[in-house]
Scaffold this motif. Structure first.
Motif, PDB file in Angstrom:
ATOM      1  N   LEU A  41      14.464 -22.340 -24.977  1.00 26.07           N
ATOM      2  CA  LEU A  41      13.858 -23.515 -24.350  1.00 26.07           C
ATOM      3  C   LEU A  41      13.008 -24.276 -25.361  1.00 26.07           C
ATOM      4  N   ARG A  45      15.612 -27.039 -25.678  1.00 24.66           N
ATOM      5  CA  ARG A  45      15.177 -27.812 -24.508  1.00 24.66           C
ATOM      6  C   ARG A  45      16.368 -28.262 -23.671  1.00 24.66           C
ATOM      7  N   ARG A  46      17.390 -27.399 -23.636  1.00 28.66           N
ATOM      8  CA  ARG A  46      18.569 -27.703 -22.829  1.00 28.66           C
ATOM      9  C   ARG A  46      18.803 -26.577 -21.836  1.00 28.66           C
ATOM     10  N   VAL A  47      18.457 -26.835 -20.656  1.00 25.76           N
ATOM     11  CA  VAL A  47      18.742 -25.945 -19.549  1.00 25.76           C
ATOM     12  C   VAL A  47      19.200 -26.842 -18.429  1.00 25.76           C
ATOM     13  N   VAL A  49      18.866 -27.651 -15.383  1.00 22.08           N
ATOM     14  CA  VAL A  49      18.085 -27.773 -14.159  1.00 22.08           C
ATOM     15  C   VAL A  49      17.538 -29.195 -14.161  1.00 22.08           C
ATOM     16  N   PRO A  51      14.894 -32.157 -14.211  1.00 20.80           N
ATOM     17  CA  PRO A  51      13.597 -32.220 -14.895  1.00 20.80           C
ATOM     18  C   PRO A  51      12.429 -31.781 -14.013  1.00 20.80           C
ATOM     19  N   GLU A  53      12.493 -29.518 -11.847  1.00 23.61           N
ATOM     20  CA  GLU A  53      12.547 -28.073 -11.643  1.00 23.61           C
ATOM     21  C   GLU A  53      12.300 -27.281 -12.924  1.00 23.61           C
ATOM     22  N   PHE A  54      12.286 -27.941 -14.073  1.00 24.14           N
ATOM     23  CA  PHE A  54      12.124 -27.244 -15.348  1.00 24.14           C
ATOM     24  C   PHE A  54      10.835 -26.426 -15.404  1.00 24.14           C
ATOM     25  N   PHE A  57      11.317 -23.279 -13.488  1.00 26.08           N
ATOM     26  CA  PHE A  57      12.192 -22.343 -14.193  1.00 26.08           C
ATOM     27  C   PHE A  57      11.415 -21.610 -15.290  1.00 26.08           C
ATOM     28  N   GLU A  58      10.664 -22.370 -16.068  1.00 26.87           N
ATOM     29  CA  GLU A  58       9.887 -21.777 -17.159  1.00 26.87           C
ATOM     30  C   GLU A  58       8.831 -20.819 -16.609  1.00 26.87           C
TER      31      GLU A  58
END
Length: 86
Positions: A41, A45-47, A49, A51, A53-54, A57-58
């Protein structure tokens, strides 16, 4: 009235310690996986989900790590108690 002897046997104690140690290994693996995800991450910085929800997630990854650390500590205490070290 009959009674049941619940005194742990040496074999039962060894089995409990083995199960704790196996779970510690699984928890350590989960922590490592979460660390790798957090590193990715930071780099990519590509997951996938949304923005909004990021941060959730983290935070979930960080909570997972903390939960597993606490579980490991608890299991180490259980192993020490089973071995009569506590």
């Amino acid at each position: 009235m009959e009674t049941i002897d619940l005194t742990p046997t040496p074999e039962g104690i060894r089995r409990s310690i083995q199960l704790f140690e196996e779970q510690i290994g699984k928890s350590e693996h989960l922590i490592k996986v979460a660390e790798e995800w957090l590193e990715l991450l930071d780099i990519e910085r590509r997951v996938y989900v949304s923005p909004s929800e990021f941060p959730i997630f983290e935070a979930a990854l960080e909570a997972l790590q903390e939960q597993e650390r606490q579980r490991i500590e608890h299991m180490h205490e259980g192993v020490a108690a089973a071995r009569g070290e506590a």
